[in-house]
Design a protein around this motif. Structure first.
Motif, mmCIF file in Angstrom:
data_model
loop_
_atom_site.group_PDB
_atom_site.id
_atom_site.type_symbol
_atom_site.label_atom_id
_atom_site.label_comp_id
_atom_site.label_asym_id
_atom_site.label_seq_id
_atom_site.Cartn_x
_atom_site.Cartn_y
_atom_site.Cartn_z
ATOM 1 N N UNK A 158 0.642 -1.112 -0.063
ATOM 2 C CA UNK A 158 -0.012 0.098 0.035
ATOM 3 C C UNK A 158 1.139 1.286 0.071
ATOM 4 N N UNK A 159 1.984 1.253 0.957
ATOM 5 C CA UNK A 159 2.734 2.191 0.728
ATOM 6 C C UNK A 159 3.388 2.580 -0.507
ATOM 7 N N UNK A 170 3.255 5.957 -2.794
ATOM 8 C CA UNK A 170 4.366 6.732 -3.000
ATOM 9 C C UNK A 170 5.050 6.823 -4.651
ATOM 10 N N UNK A 171 4.326 5.726 -5.485
ATOM 11 C CA UNK A 171 4.914 5.607 -6.700
ATOM 12 C C UNK A 171 3.603 5.536 -7.742
ATOM 13 N N UNK A 172 3.646 6.890 -8.668
ATOM 14 C CA UNK A 172 2.670 7.060 -9.590
ATOM 15 C C UNK A 172 2.849 5.748 -10.391
ATOM 16 N N UNK A 190 7.529 -0.797 -8.363
ATOM 17 C CA UNK A 190 7.583 0.596 -8.742
ATOM 18 C C UNK A 190 7.720 0.876 -10.292
#
Lengths: 338, 284
Positions: B95-96, B100-102, B143
């Motif tokens: 979830x983080x 935090x990553x588009x 990512x």
């Protein structure tokens, strides 16, 4: 970033929130008690000279009640809150990431370090300000009859637990903790340093900064020897010192010196036949002798009417320091952290 | 061909200690690159400089043609000891990553977690070293970076976990086509997954090239004692050892060696790396 900040911040925030909620509930439950006691004592809506007596009655009737203890507890909480926020919210915020190495994971996501810290500072700082602000606002309203009766809102201990100044201390302590953790990189060390720094700030505030910010007034009035007299004298040197409580209701007296007509501090020498244990009728003769000395009282004080002006000034200084430290830590994490 | 990583006179000092001095290298993109070298060669420092966690003291470094900054969506990094948040569950790590990553690839992340058998509800602090490494790799891979940097990712793993991890890595490169640079001192592991190798000794690149070329271009020569100068032109002696009657040489030569005076053997990657590390200029 907001979700991540909330997820990591959740537990300490909930614990602190629960503690504050207990105090807020206690204040809400005793609200009626305080106003009722003020009304019963005839203090509410009193006029002129009757007020002094009514205030005395009101405060005496309050003393054995729960509300009195709660008042002290709330003041102690508001004074301890910045230290606790700095130690348990601020110091571990960055230090724990640096210590456990997780900063290398989170800095490898698509979020710059500056933004990462900025969001954490904003959310943590806002929560610290909100918590302290809610408690202080509630306490200030709740204690309005007490403050009016005892007229010591400018007393350093009470002043720091009223109005907006607690918000400033809470925000500053949080950011100071974050900065300490960022620079020291060890959670425990950062906690200890934060404790020392925040405690130092909370001492320096009332002792050094506040008198300077308050721009105190100075006045010289004739010494009133007919009221309560505090006399200390030495039989050997015949040195005598006189202390009279000033008649300045609601003021914060910074210095109170008994001076002679030339303006020098009065130290005697005393006439031991009029004053002191060897004088046969000390109680009657001493005030007369003192009166003959033509003494005055030199007072440096902050009038009670300056309360809110002083609150805003100190709040301004604290917020300026908070913003300065935040800017510094943002610069450091972007440029200097390696 | 573009470069995944360029360093030019790159130096990193911590106070008086020099972690990397005057390093110059050029690693091509589109490969799985093994970065090998003895302990203290500066591998970790180089990788942390490449992802912007560290700033160079002097010199220049470029990852994918840009000066590295932390928070770049194009470069992924898994640090040594694969740090994870002990208090967060596996699912919360994903979830983080998503927050935090588009460019987050949730499908890839979920698939990999299921594949390596991680329980999403498990706290990351309770995972074994191998599971932690898998989680860290998953977060870095989902990512979808163009360049993935791995710092000794398999060091803490047992042989089976190591094989699974490397297997996962190879699947990623095939599926995603990302460039990978991974450091290790376990050459045998790198031999399995890497197609390009950079050997760093004392901050210097001792040898770099495609694994196949390295294997084809290095030979062990055993024969009667001779001076190394006599091996002929176009051949470079990497390491030599002599007894009274016999010489053993490790030689780099693009052309095949068919001198009947020598017994010529092929070398494994590990032998080549060891030869460079112990040969002249290998020791600091």
């Amino acid at each position: 970033m907001i979700w991540m900040t909330w997820r990591q911040f959740r537990n300490p925030a909930l614990v602190t929130g629960a503690l504050l909620l207990v105090l807020l509930a206690g204040l809400a439950l005793t609200w009626a008690q305080v106003t009722d006691l003020a009304a019963q004592a005839g203090f509410t809506g009193c006029q002129g000279d009757a007020c002094a007596g009514a205030a005395e009655t009101f405060l005496d009737s309050l003393r054995p009640r729960m509300a009195y203890e709660l008042h002290l507890a709330a003041i102690v909480t508001l004074i301890l809150l910045p230290v606790l926020l700095g130690i348990f919210w601020g110091a571990p915020l960055v230090a724990r990431e640096l210590e456990t190495g997780t900063y290398r994971m989170v800095f490898s996501q698509s979020v710059g370090r500056g933004r990462w810290l900025l969001v954490k500072l904003l959310i943590g700082g806002a929560a610290a300000a909100l918590g302290a602000g809610l408690l202080s606002l509630m306490l200030t309203r709740w204690a309005q009859p007490i403050d009016a009766a005892s007229a010591d809102r400018l007393n350093p201990l009470v002043f720091g637990a009223r109005g907006i100044v607690p918000v400033g201390y809470a925000a500053l302590a949080f950011v100071a903790g974050v900065t300490a953790g960022l620079l020291l990189r060890r959670t425990l060390t950062a906690m200890v340093v934060t404790l020392l720094v925040v405690a130092g700030l909370q001492l320096a505030g009332p002792l050094v900064v506040r008198p300077w910010l308050a721009d105190p007034a100075t006045t010289t009035v004739p010494l009133d020897v007919d009221g309560q007299l505090g006399i200390s004298m030495s039989m050997d040197t015949k040195e005598i010192r006189v202390h009279v409580e000033p008649d300045l209701r609601g003021a914060w007296v910074l210095s109170n010196t008994t001076v002679t007509s030339t303006g020098a501090e009065f130290t005697g020498p005393a006439d031991t036949t009029q004053c002191g244990p060897e004088a046969p009728r000390d109680r009657e003769t001493c005030p007369g002798w003192l009166k003959a000395q033509n003494l005055s009282q030199e007072l440096t004080y902050v009038p009670g009417s300056r309360f809110w002006a002083l609150q805003w000034r100190e709040f301004g200084v604290l917020i300026a320091l908070t913003l300065g430290l935040s800017w510094f830590s943002l610069w450091w994490i972007r440029r200097r952290l390696t | 061909m573009t470069s995944a990583l360029i360093a030019d006179g790159l130096t990193k000092r911590y106070g008086r200690r020099t972690a990397l001095s005057d390093c110059t290298l050029d690693i091509p993109a589109g490969h799985v690159v093994g970065l090998v070298g003895p302990n203290g060669a500066g591998k970790s420092t180089l990788l942390q400089l490449a992802c912007g966690l560290l700033d160079p003291t002097t010199g220049r470094i470029e990852a994918l043609g840009e000066r590295p900054v932390s928070g770049s969506p194009r470069v992924g990094f898994v640090a040594q000891d694969t740090p994870v948040y002990a208090g967060l569950t596996v699912a919360e790590h994903l979830r983080m990553g998503a927050h935090l990553n588009p460019s987050w690839d949730a499908g890839l992340a979920d698939r990999r977690i299921a594949q390596v058998g991680l329980d999403p509800a498990q706290k990351a602090g309770k995972l074994s070293g191998g599971q932690r490494a898998q989680l860290a790799l998953t977060v870095a891979a989902a990512k979808r970076p163009d360049l993935l940097l791995l710092d000794e990712p398999v060091a803490a793993l047992d042989p089976l976990a190591r094989r699974n991890f490397l297997q996962g890595l190879m699947e990623l490169t095939v599926e995603q086509g990302m460039s990978i640079i991974m450091s290790s001192h376990l050459v045998a592991d790198l031999e399995r997954v890497c197609d390009h190798l950079v050997l760093l000794v004392g901050s210097r690149v001792r040898v770099a090239g495609d694994v196949d070329d390295l294997l084809a271009g290095h030979h062990r020569l055993v024969g009667p004692r001779r001076e190394p100068a006599e091996v002929g032109s176009g051949r470079h002696v990497v390491e030599q050892s002599h007894t009274d009657v016999q010489s053993t040489l490790i030689v780099r030569s693009t052309a095949p060696i068919d001198d009947p005076a020598w017994q010529v053997d092929r070398l494994g990657l590990e032998d080549i790396v060891l030869a460079y590390m112990s040969g002249p200029g290998g020791q600091r």
